[in-house]
Design a protein around this motif. Structure first.
Motif, short mmCIF file in Angstrom:
data_model
loop_
_atom_site.label_atom_id
_atom_site.label_comp_id
_atom_site.label_asym_id
_atom_site.label_seq_id
_atom_site.Cartn_x
_atom_site.Cartn_y
_atom_site.Cartn_z
N SER A 93 1.00 -20.04 -40.25
CA SER A 93 -0.16 -20.49 -39.49
C SER A 93 -1.07 -19.34 -39.10
O SER A 93 -2.22 -19.56 -38.72
N GLY A 94 -0.57 -18.12 -39.19
CA GLY A 94 -1.33 -16.96 -38.74
C GLY A 94 -0.97 -16.52 -37.35
O GLY A 94 -1.31 -15.43 -36.92
N ASN A 98 -0.07 -9.65 -40.49
CA ASN A 98 -1.24 -10.46 -40.83
C ASN A 98 -2.53 -9.66 -40.62
O ASN A 98 -3.46 -10.11 -39.95
N GLN A 156 -11.67 -18.52 -48.86
CA GLN A 156 -10.21 -18.55 -48.82
C GLN A 156 -9.63 -17.20 -49.17
O GLN A 156 -10.22 -16.44 -49.94
N ASN A 157 -8.45 -16.92 -48.62
CA ASN A 157 -7.72 -15.71 -48.97
C ASN A 157 -7.16 -15.85 -50.38
O ASN A 157 -6.89 -16.96 -50.85
N LEU A 217 -3.22 -16.98 -47.48
CA LEU A 217 -2.83 -16.57 -46.14
C LEU A 217 -4.01 -16.71 -45.17
O LEU A 217 -5.17 -16.68 -45.58
N PRO A 218 -3.73 -16.85 -43.88
CA PRO A 218 -4.82 -17.01 -42.90
C PRO A 218 -5.66 -15.74 -42.76
O PRO A 218 -5.23 -14.65 -43.15
N ARG A 227 -6.58 -25.39 -41.35
CA ARG A 227 -5.49 -24.55 -40.87
C ARG A 227 -4.17 -25.14 -41.33
O ARG A 227 -4.07 -26.34 -41.58
N SER A 255 -7.16 -20.98 -42.58
CA SER A 255 -6.71 -20.61 -43.92
C SER A 255 -7.77 -20.87 -44.97
O SER A 255 -7.69 -20.34 -46.07
#
Length: 856
Positions: free
Chosen positions: A70-71, A101, A536-537, A541-542, A564, A678
């Motif tokens: 979730s980050g 992160n 987006q990553n 990932l967030p 998310r 995310s």
């Protein structure tokens, strides 16, 4: 008999070399994978054991590991350090503040982190005798603007003391000046490390000066870790936090690494399995042909008094010698392979030491078991056939063994096994349960492969008559003879082609599966993605909140809808507890995505206290609209959410998001307040073109290299790239299978040339030219290789369709046949045939005609 066996082995050692190579490859992959994994395991065991604190106090485990993050960072109060320090037996208690992160960029906004998948870690600087690094230049960080960088990263990214870096953390970005370099004293696992002083780490990385990711505890001399752990747990509360001794922490870290090691080990063992399977065909063929050529020799031994058991034992002894030599060379090659892997990991940033290579007791045992086992099993049937040679064979020009014998037994056994395999595949295709379908698929694949190998010789005559049907018209008598040579011994031709068939069946099946997955995702993206762009990553990932804020402020950006992820566990009406990843979305989701609903709508699903899920998942677990289900979020936070909508999306279970659970961002912000976005779905504002918006978004994200802008085509390419990784592995397996299959074809043709020495001499005597002879052998090789390709493709396409039926149960319902790959495989097989025939054809064409005619 032993002397005769040894002399026979040495006399035919040249003919056995190619078979020995198959054993060498099989053993090398087994030994190499074991040595490499043992070396990495021991290296990291030492690292974890030497760097773990005596006792660690951390956030309580919520059993939601392995889901999409979730980050949010789980923390404990920093004040625990003072309470722990008062416990009897504690020498020191230190606050830890470490996160993964983050992204660190240089002055050109280029990431200084690893590109190999290893993390970038920012942590507090607190050197102890257990620290994995030591300060080798500069000074320790003091205050919010200073940091240390590890020496490996500094060297790779050309960062020096005095340079300024930007840390993109969840609470916000901040700049630091590098004031020192820290060098690893143990194995560098490939990560990039940035060190801050403790207060700065708490504030900048965790966003809370009173938070910590864990408390590291050092025991007084004479106090055991387990004893101290029990005292700390009693002081803080047994179920309040997670307490781990140094050994437990090392085991936990090793378990996390174990998944990575298992991937490497199983991939290499997969290569070993393919090499072993294909090698069996090669060795069976070699020994069958050697025994056929030695019929008179074996008959003479029988006439001189050798009984059947002695003849059989003689052949098996030759096989054991072959296996012994191949295993020894394979073990040496495996050590070399492991050394190469260690060096390769060094190129990727994991600095293992080849001087600390571990060759455990089990490695040579496994090597010799595989090598000797493969050759012994492969030579058993030819050895039994050798034992049946009559003493009268010494007095006659015996017909080549196995040429004229009927194939009735093969037909019956192949039909029975094939019927069982076909039944399993049909059961897989009609099954509605993924687990049952996958089990039936595996059984069907094994049985149909065995059936095809058994029945392969039965297919030789009808198929090769078709494949080589044009040879007489195109190449005249040379073409006719090449076709008849391939038809002469169906068993030999079938066994030779089987080696190639295995690899091609595998690649055909996986190509169909990957093409079907790609098409399914393409169709789903076309159908559901309605946004102009997705931010987006690269690896989903967030990213920090400031990225969202900057995107919203970008010129030309209109609607921005956040996504998310949150790991959750749901307790369903049927009593099952399912751990999965749920998604959260902003309102107005319907303006950026086309969601198909069986019941309810987006407004209902995204409302406060509501939940949406996949209709099939709901049906399987007795969930209906209006039901309330308990949902556990990270950190042990519980919620009761009402099922307000059921979706009917094809790929609801894609990317491990079982059940297709989703709710509003208000819900996730309540239960995972520190979570991060995310993905952002962005539509252009009125009057703004897509190209203009893309340019503006890319300019905004220039300072955030970990985040990319993608349109629909980019998103498809991302998914295709991830699926292609699996396909590349299959192609590598295919390459290995082809290498061994080429060895098999070369071996067969070489032995066939020896077998037909007199015949070749007669053909040359009556006018067959050298070029014509080479062409005849090449055409024979090509037709055998294409025969193997046809069988492999037919089998693989059936497997691929069945794999797609299993995928359809997970929502990937599109079927795609990669015809380009099919055509390329057939053409490639013909090329393989030509290459394999080069040396045998050259040798045959150089034979002395008179010596060949006189050959016995």
């Amino acid at each position: 008999m032993l002397k005769a066996t040894l002399r026979s082995f040495l006399a035919h050692k040249g003919r056995l070399v190619l078979s020995a190579l198959a054993v060498v490859l099989s053993v090398a992959f087994v030994a190499g994978s074991l040595i490499f994994s043992d070396t990495v395991t021991r290296t990291f065991d030492r690292l974890f054991a030497s760097t773990s604190a005596d006792v660690t106090v951390g956030p309580k485990d919520d059993d939601l590991e392995g889901q999409m993050p979730s980050g949010a960072v789980d923390t404990v109060p920093a004040s625990l350090a003072e309470r722990v320090a008062k416990v009897d037996g504690v020498a020191d208690a230190h606050v830890d503040a470490a996160v993964e992160n983050i992204t660190v960029v240089d002055r050109d906004n280029e990431s200084v982190g690893p590109t190999t998948g290893a993390p970038t870690i920012a942590t507090d600087w607190h050197p102890t005798d257990r620290s994995p690094v030591e300060l080798t230049s500069g000074h320790a960080p003091e205050g919010p603007g200073q940091a240390l960088l590890d020496a490996d990263t500094a060297k790779k990214k050309d960062v020096a003391i005095g340079d300024t870096l930007t840390v993109l953390a969840a609470p916000g970005s901040f700049k630091v000046r590098i004031v020192g370099i820290a060098t690893f004293t143990t194995t560098n696992p490939g990560a990039a490390l940035v060190f801050l002083d403790t207060p700065t780490a708490q504030t900048r990385l965790l966003g809370d000066p009173d938070a910590a990711t864990s408390i590291s505890v050092t025991a007084d001399p004479g106090v055991g870790d387990t004893q101290l752990k029990e005292r700390i747990a009693a002081a803080l509360g047994p179920g309040t936090y997670e307490y781990q001794t140094a050994d437990e922490q090392a085991d936990s870290a090793a378990a996390s690494l174990g998944g990575f090691l298992d991937v490497i080990k199983y991939v290499m063992l997969g290569f070993a399995g393919i090499a072993t399977l294909v090698g069996v065909f090669l060795i069976v063929n070699t020994f069958s042909m050697l025994i056929a050529q030695r019929t008179r020799e074996l008959g003479l031994l029988r006439a001189l008094g050798a009984d059947r058991r002695q003849v059989r034992r003689s052949v098996l002894t030759e096989a054991a010698l072959l296996g012994l030599v191949g295993s020894t060379l394979g073990l040496a090659a495996g050590i070399g392979l492991a050394f190469g892997l260690i060096e390769l990991m060094g190129a990727f940033g994991m600095n293992l030491k080849s001087t600390e290579m571990v060759v455990g007791v089990g490695t040579p045992i496994a090597a010799y078991v595989v090598g000797l086992g493969v050759t012994f099993v492969a030579a058993y049937l030819p050895a039994r056939r050798a034992a049946t040679v009559s003493p009268m064979a010494a007095l006659t020009d015996a017909e080549i063994a196995g040429v004229g014998r009927p194939l009735r037994t093969r037909a019956v056994v192949g039909a029975v096994v094939g019927a069982a395999g076909a039944a399993a595949l049909v059961g897989c295709a009609v099954s509605s349960d993924t687990g049952s379908a996958a089990s039936l698929l595996g059984l069907g694949v094994v049985l149909t492969l065995i059936a095809t190998v058994i029945a392969g010789p039965l297919l030789v005559r009808p198929v090769i008559r078709v494949l080589g049907g044009a040879f007489p018209a195109l190449f005249g008598s040379v073409g006719r003879m090449s076709q008849r040579n391939a038809l002469r011994n169906p068993r030999r031709t079938g066994a030779t082609a089987a080696a190639l068939m295995v690899g091609l069946a595998l690649v055909a099946g996986m190509s169909v599966a990957s093409a079907s997955m790609t098409k399914s995702f393409d169709d789903e993206i076309d159908k559901t993605l309605g946004a102009d762009f997705v931010v987006q990553n690269q690896n989903f990932l967030p990213f920090p909140q400031e990225v969202t804020d900057k995107i919203r402020d970008t010129e030309g950006a209109g609607l921005v809808v956040r996504q998310r992820f949150a790991p959750v566990a749901v307790r369903l009406p049927d009593g099952k507890r399912i751990e999965t990843t749920a998604a959260a979305y902003d309102p107005r989701l319907d303006e950026v995505a086309n969601v198909t609903y069986a019941e309810g709508d987006s407004a209902a699903a995204l409302a406060d206290g509501a939940l949406g899920m996949d209709v099939d998942f709901a049906r399987d677990h007795d969930v209906t609209i209006g039901d309330t289900v308990p949902v556990r979020f990270p950190g042990g936070k519980d919620a009761e959410l009402k099922v307000a909508a059921l979706t009917d999306q094809d790929t609801a279970d894609g990317f491990g998001m079982r059940g297709g659970l989703f709710f509003g961002t208000g819900t996730v912000e309540r239960y995972v307040p520190d979570g991060q976005d995310s993905a952002l779905y962005v539509n252009a504002a009125s009057g703004v073109g897509a190209d203009e918006l893309r340019a503006n978004l890319e300019r905004t994200l220039d300072a955030y290299p970990q985040v990319q802008v993608r349109d629909q085509a980019d998103y498809k390419e991302l998914v295709r790239g991830q699926i292609a990784v699996l396909l590349y592995l299959v192609y590598a397996l295919l390459g290995l299978a082809i290498v061994i299959a080429v060895l098999g074809v070369v071996n067969t043709l070489a032995l066939s040339v020896v077998e037909r020495t007199r015949e070749i001499g007669l053909l040359r005597a009556i006018g067959l030219g050298r070029r014509q002879l080479r062409r005849m052998i090449r055409l024979e090789s090509v037709v055998i290789a294409v025969f193997g390709a046809v069988l492999g493709l037919a089998l693989g396409l059936v497997w691929g369709v069945c794999v797609q039926q299993v995928l359809a149960l997970q929502g990937m319902k599109a079927l795609a046949i990669p015809w380009g790959t099919v055509v390329a495989v057939v053409i490639g097989s013909a090329v393989v045939g030509v290459v394999a025939a080069l040396l045998p054809a050259l040798r045959a064409s150089r034979m002395n005609v008179l010596a060949a005619i006189a050959h016995e």
